[in-house]
Design an enzyme around this catalytic site. Structure first.
Site, PDB file in Angstrom:
ATOM      1  N   ARG A  97       0.821  -1.209   0.000  1.00 63.14           N
ATOM      2  CA  ARG A  97       0.000   0.000   0.000  1.00 63.14           C
ATOM      3  C   ARG A  97       0.858   1.263   0.000  1.00 63.14           C
ATOM      4  O   ARG A  97       0.539   2.245  -0.669  1.00 63.14           O
ATOM      5  CB  ARG A  97      -0.953   0.007   1.203  1.00 63.14           C
ATOM      6  CG  ARG A  97      -1.969   1.139   1.114  1.00 63.14           C
ATOM      7  CD  ARG A  97      -3.060   1.022   2.135  1.00 63.14           C
ATOM      8  NE  ARG A  97      -2.552   1.220   3.489  1.00 63.14           N
ATOM      9  CZ  ARG A  97      -3.324   1.302   4.552  1.00 63.14           C
ATOM     10  NH1 ARG A  97      -4.627   1.148   4.423  1.00 63.14           N
ATOM     11  NH2 ARG A  97      -2.820   1.500   5.749  1.00 63.14           N
ATOM     12  N   ASN A 108       0.972   7.278  -6.440  1.00 62.92           N
ATOM     13  CA  ASN A 108      -0.119   8.212  -6.699  1.00 62.92           C
ATOM     14  C   ASN A 108       0.207   9.618  -6.225  1.00 62.92           C
ATOM     15  O   ASN A 108      -0.271  10.596  -6.804  1.00 62.92           O
ATOM     16  CB  ASN A 108      -1.422   7.687  -6.103  1.00 62.92           C
ATOM     17  CG  ASN A 108      -2.056   6.653  -7.013  1.00 62.92           C
ATOM     18  OD1 ASN A 108      -2.479   6.976  -8.110  1.00 62.92           O
ATOM     19  ND2 ASN A 108      -2.078   5.404  -6.586  1.00 62.92           N
ATOM     20  N   HIS A 123     -13.504   4.975   0.362  1.00 63.94           N
ATOM     21  CA  HIS A 123     -13.919   4.219  -0.828  1.00 63.94           C
ATOM     22  C   HIS A 123     -12.998   3.000  -0.923  1.00 63.94           C
ATOM     23  O   HIS A 123     -12.028   2.974  -1.668  1.00 63.94           O
ATOM     24  CB  HIS A 123     -13.822   5.080  -2.088  1.00 63.94           C
ATOM     25  CG  HIS A 123     -14.061   4.299  -3.341  1.00 63.94           C
ATOM     26  ND1 HIS A 123     -15.267   3.691  -3.610  1.00 63.94           N
ATOM     27  CD2 HIS A 123     -13.255   3.987  -4.383  1.00 63.94           C
ATOM     28  CE1 HIS A 123     -15.179   3.056  -4.769  1.00 63.94           C
ATOM     29  NE2 HIS A 123     -13.965   3.211  -5.252  1.00 63.94           N
ATOM     30  N   GLY A 182      -9.836   8.457  -9.291  1.00 68.08           N
ATOM     31  CA  GLY A 182      -8.733   7.499  -9.277  1.00 68.08           C
ATOM     32  C   GLY A 182      -8.379   7.047  -7.875  1.00 68.08           C
ATOM     33  O   GLY A 182      -8.263   7.862  -6.959  1.00 68.08           O
TER      34      GLY A 182
END
Length: 328
Positions: free
Chosen positions: A99, A106, A188, A131
């Site tokens: 992660r 990102n 999310h 995204g």
């Protein structure tokens, strides 16, 4: 048709979600049927040609509302004067990827995009991050746009909300139109919490119309893991449904929620419901006067509290991880 055109920037424009999104924006579904749009398509250099192909198709539709398309690989150009920014492009998680590596990859995308939005976007800019990991990607972008009000940065949980609406409607044999006040709380991710304790079906509490075992053991995991189920079935991730939810999110933000109802969106927390201030977490929200506001005063029972806290804890861990990486 005297309205001024709205400039809409879509990142990752050559991807599957972008392809499902752009034609609907150009046809007037994002803001409304009387608002002309100018499109900016942002892509990485190796995907610019594919985005230009999509732009050719958009031209070939002869949409009356479409007043121009620009394709670029430069973030400053893409966000200059933009009114709506749909941040779709992100680094997907690959097999065996930790992660922390995903967050770092990102960060390399959303930090410069936040800076570009800060530098040149319109004063009324609205940002939706699609995204993944969407909540934390939105947090990174927002941290690098200090001149833009924090409330203008949101992340998408409307897809989860829409998934939950349909699961409940199918269970009870009703229309999705009969359901009000459903909420997605938290991240999310698979920890999200779809809440039926405040939802109403034909005016009655939804949680009282289903058995507790279905709610806990079927409904919640089905909604949370729906994305994985679609990948399993389709061999690719949700694209058209994600694009549809992005349209819903922006359309509601601009045009408002119906009286007596609310929706779900990940917005910057003001400390409501024990969610640490500054986290971008999903809440029940109403849209009024072009702003999303968190619905206040809901009673949270123990069942819900545990699930909200678990998802918010995950968001806090993600925030701490990107802070350690120097991205906040």
């Amino acid at each position: 048709m005297t309205q001024a055109p709205v400039t809409v920037t879509v990142t990752g424009a050559a991807g599957q979600i972008g392809y499902a999104l752009l034609f609907r924006i150009a046809s007037g579904q994002l803001i409304g049927p009387d608002t002309p749009v100018r499109l900016r398509l942002l892509e990485i250099p190796q995907a610019v040609k594919a985005a230009e192909g999509t732009a050719m198709e958009l031209d070939d539709c002869a949409f009356p509302l479409l007043q121009g398309i620009e394709v670029t690989d430069d973030a400053r150009t893409a966000f200059d004067g933009t009114n709506v920014a749909l941040l779709v492009g992100a680094r997907p998680r690959t097999k065996g990827m930790e992660r922390g590596d995903l967050l770092e990859a990102n960060g390399g995308i959303f930090k410069p995009q936040g800076e570009a939005i800060n530098a040149g976007a319109a004063d009324d800019v609205r940002v939706l991050v699609v995204g993944n990991p969407a909540n934390t990607n939105a947090l990174i972008a927002q941290a690098h746009a200090p001149d833009v009000p924090a409330e203008r940065f949101t992340a998408m949980t409307r897809l989860d909300h829409n998934r939950a609406l349909t699961q409940l409607a199918q269970k009870l044999g009703v229309s999705v139109n009969d359901i009000k006040k459903l909420t997605i709380w938290g991240n999310h991710s698979a920890t999200q919490y779809p809440d039926l304790f405040h939802a109403e079906v034909n005016g009655k509490v939804a949680a009282e119309q289903v058995d507790q075992a279905w709610l806990a053991d079927t409904f919640i995991p089905t909604v949370a893991k729906r994305g994985a189920a679609i990948i399993e079935a389709r061999g690719a991730s949700s694209a058209a449904s994600a694009a549809n939810a992005a349209i819903d999110h922006i359309h509601t933000w601009v045009n408002g929620t119906p009286e007596g109802d609310w929706t779900s969106a990940a917005v910057v927390s003001d400390g409501s419901y024990g969610v640490p201030e500054g986290l971008i977490s999903s809440f029940p929200v109403v849209a009024r006067d072009g702003r999303y506001e968190i619905v206040q005063g809901l009673e949270i029972d123990e069942f819900s509290r545990q699930r909200i806290d678990a998802s918010v804890n995950e968001l806090s861990e993600e925030r701490d991880a990107v802070r350690k990486l120097g991205l906040l």
